[in-house]
Design an enzyme around this catalytic site. Structure first.
Site, short mmCIF file in Angstrom:
data_model
loop_
_atom_site.label_atom_id
_atom_site.label_comp_id
_atom_site.label_asym_id
_atom_site.label_seq_id
_atom_site.Cartn_x
_atom_site.Cartn_y
_atom_site.Cartn_z
N ASP A 280 59.00 64.42 106.09
CA ASP A 280 59.22 64.94 104.95
C ASP A 280 60.62 65.26 104.62
O ASP A 280 61.60 65.19 105.42
CB ASP A 280 58.37 66.06 104.46
CG ASP A 280 57.85 66.23 103.23
OD1 ASP A 280 58.61 66.59 102.18
OD2 ASP A 280 56.51 66.21 102.86
N HIS B 10 51.26 58.24 93.66
CA HIS B 10 50.85 58.99 92.39
C HIS B 10 51.88 59.64 91.83
O HIS B 10 51.84 59.99 90.73
CB HIS B 10 49.47 59.62 92.36
CG HIS B 10 49.32 61.11 92.97
ND1 HIS B 10 48.41 61.92 92.44
CD2 HIS B 10 50.21 61.72 93.67
CE1 HIS B 10 48.68 62.97 93.07
NE2 HIS B 10 49.68 63.17 93.75
N GLY C 155 63.94 63.72 106.35
CA GLY C 155 64.66 62.60 105.65
C GLY C 155 64.25 62.33 104.29
O GLY C 155 63.65 63.16 103.55
N PHE D 146 62.42 59.16 101.78
CA PHE D 146 61.66 57.81 101.80
C PHE D 146 62.36 56.86 101.00
O PHE D 146 61.76 55.85 101.06
CB PHE D 146 60.08 58.15 101.76
CG PHE D 146 59.61 58.93 100.65
CD1 PHE D 146 60.23 58.62 99.35
CD2 PHE D 146 58.46 59.75 100.51
CE1 PHE D 146 59.73 59.56 98.23
CE2 PHE D 146 58.02 60.44 99.77
CZ PHE D 146 58.49 60.31 98.45
C1 LIG Z 1 51.96 65.75 96.48
S1 LIG Z 1 52.92 66.57 97.94
C2 LIG Z 1 51.79 65.67 99.24
C3 LIG Z 1 51.84 66.44 100.41
C4 LIG Z 1 51.22 66.04 101.41
N1 LIG Z 1 51.09 64.65 101.68
C5 LIG Z 1 49.48 66.38 101.06
O1 LIG Z 1 48.75 65.58 100.59
O2 LIG Z 1 49.34 67.76 101.05
C6 LIG Z 1 54.37 65.17 97.98
C7 LIG Z 1 55.32 65.38 99.14
O3 LIG Z 1 56.44 64.31 99.09
C8 LIG Z 1 57.52 64.97 99.51
N2 LIG Z 1 58.66 64.24 98.94
C9 LIG Z 1 59.03 63.88 97.68
N3 LIG Z 1 60.42 63.27 97.73
C10 LIG Z 1 60.38 62.98 98.76
C11 LIG Z 1 61.61 62.25 99.53
N4 LIG Z 1 62.42 61.75 98.71
N5 LIG Z 1 61.33 61.87 100.74
C12 LIG Z 1 60.43 62.54 101.62
N6 LIG Z 1 59.38 63.34 101.03
C13 LIG Z 1 59.39 63.37 99.74
C14 LIG Z 1 57.44 66.29 99.11
O4 LIG Z 1 58.30 67.29 99.84
C15 LIG Z 1 56.16 66.82 99.26
O5 LIG Z 1 55.61 67.03 100.55
#
Ligand SMILES: C[S@@+](CC[C@H](N)C(=O)[O-])C[C@H]1O[C@@H](n2cnc3c(N)ncnc32)[C@H](O)[C@@H]1O
Length: 335
Positions: free
Chosen positions: A198, A246, A226, A228
């Site tokens: 994350d 989403h 990192g 994504f």
């Molecule tokens: C809606 S949350 C979902 C968290 C987890 N998968 C859950 O279901 O509880 C979105 C996640 O995407 C991560 N995120 C957003 N942009 C990101 C990026 N560029 N690289 C890595 N993670 C990212 C956020 O930090 C967050 O933890």
């Protein structure tokens, strides 16, 4: 005055839906459900426990009781109802975090931009706050903590049960927040090794007191920060990605999927875990969640929508597995 017709009554209930939502947020903020866990209490007792004024709190409780959240007893006390009990902090799948997050002022500020942005095509959240929702959370640690508590729910056990992870040795959870899903899967599969990936600030929170710090699993997981949009950890047997695509439009989602493909080996599986918009007019929470996603620049998707973005990223959608939660598992392999 003429009696209201059924459609007018039903419409009035919909129009004032945000009143109810805000009352639930107030109850959640004041932890009223927690204050009632040992039995019924008067508005005065609750007001004193919550540090607010009793006469006004009584009116808030009476209004909430009218929609089934709390109930007033014959001797003037308030008690928990099944609906109210979901707001307790110590209950499995507590809804308190969602009540706080989805009705927070910073979310409402973004919703106010929906109407103007329908005309301009701008992202409502970005227009309201001058930055994306994830940049906003990075800059507001208190809200970030509420966000990660709110997204830890009852869905994780349902996902862990719906898919056979026992055939894999390594799993990477992409953008897994504080690692609640990964912890659930690792607890159920004692030989599986996991990596939580994350944003660096989120990984720092996960290291501090996240679910992966539990003794029984801590040795089997690695935590990695990192982005994504640049790359994700390479070579795992299975990748999970829950409530991620989403958040993003198709172009950004395809970019994430391409980076997953680049990290996967020929036998790796990718599990995209999101809701699927069903056809037809029937009521479904995902159709409303789609608007919350529109507010931040993302979207919910139909089965055909998922197949299309998989294809564009060089992946093949092989099946969609329903779970005993609103989420489905969209399974893909390298095409
Ligand atoms: C809606 S949350 C979902 C968290 C987890 N998968 C859950 O279901 O509880 C979105 C996640 O995407 C991560 N995120 C957003 N942009 C990101 C990026 N560029 N690289 C890595 N993670 C990212 C956020 O930090 C967050 O933890």
């Amino acid at each position: 005055m003429a009696k209201k017709s059924l459609p007018h009554k039903a419409m009035l209930n919909l129009i004032v839906g945000h009143w109810v939502a805000r009352l639930i947020q107030v109850a959640a903020s004041l932890k009223l459900a927690d204050h009632l866990k040992n039995g019924p209490r008067t508005a005065e007792q609750l007001a004193s426990a919550a540090g607010v004024r009793a006469p006004e709190l009584y009116r808030v409780l009476r209004a909430l009781a009218s929609v089934g959240v709390f109930a007033e007893t014959k001797n003037g006390r308030f008690k928990l109802t099944p609906l109210a009990a979901t707001l307790r902090t110590d209950t499995p799948g507590s809804m308190r975090g969602q009540a706080m997050l989805l009705n927070s002022n910073w979310q409402w500020d973004a919703w106010q931009q929906l109407l103007p942005c329908l005309k301009t095509g701008e992202v409502p959240f970005d227009k309201a706050h001058g930055m994306s929702s994830f940049e906003y959370l990075e800059a507001h640690p208190d809200e970030l903590a509420v966000f990660h508590k709110a997204t830890t729910g009852l869905t994780n056990p349902a996902i862990a049960k719906a898919y056979d992870f026992s055939k894999y040795k390594t799993l990477v959870e992409i953008a897994g927040g504080h690692g609640a899903l990964l912890a659930t899967i690792l607890k159920a599969h004692p030989t599986l090794k996991g990596t939580l990936f994350d944003q660096p600030s989120v990984i720092a929170g996960a290291r501090k007191d996240g679910p992966l710090t539990a003794k029984s699993i801590a040795k089997r997981c690695t935590l990695e920060g990192g982005n994504f949009f640049e790359s994700v950890p390479k070579g795992a047997d299975v990748y999970t990605m829950k409530y991620i695509l989403h958040d993003w439009n198709d172009e950004r989602s395809v970019q994430i999927l391409k980076n997953c493909r680049a990290a996967m080996h020929d036998r790796s599986r990718l599990l995209v875990i999101d809701s699927i918009i069903p056809p037809g007019n029937g009521p479904d929470y995902v159709k409303l969640l789609d608007i919350e996603m529109l507010i931040i620049g993302g979207r919910e998707r139909t089965k055909a929508d998922f197949a299309a973005i998989f294809r564009k990223a060089g992946l093949k959608l092989i099946r969609i597995i329903p779970t005993k939660s609103p989420l489905s598992i969209v399974e893909g392999v390298r095409a």
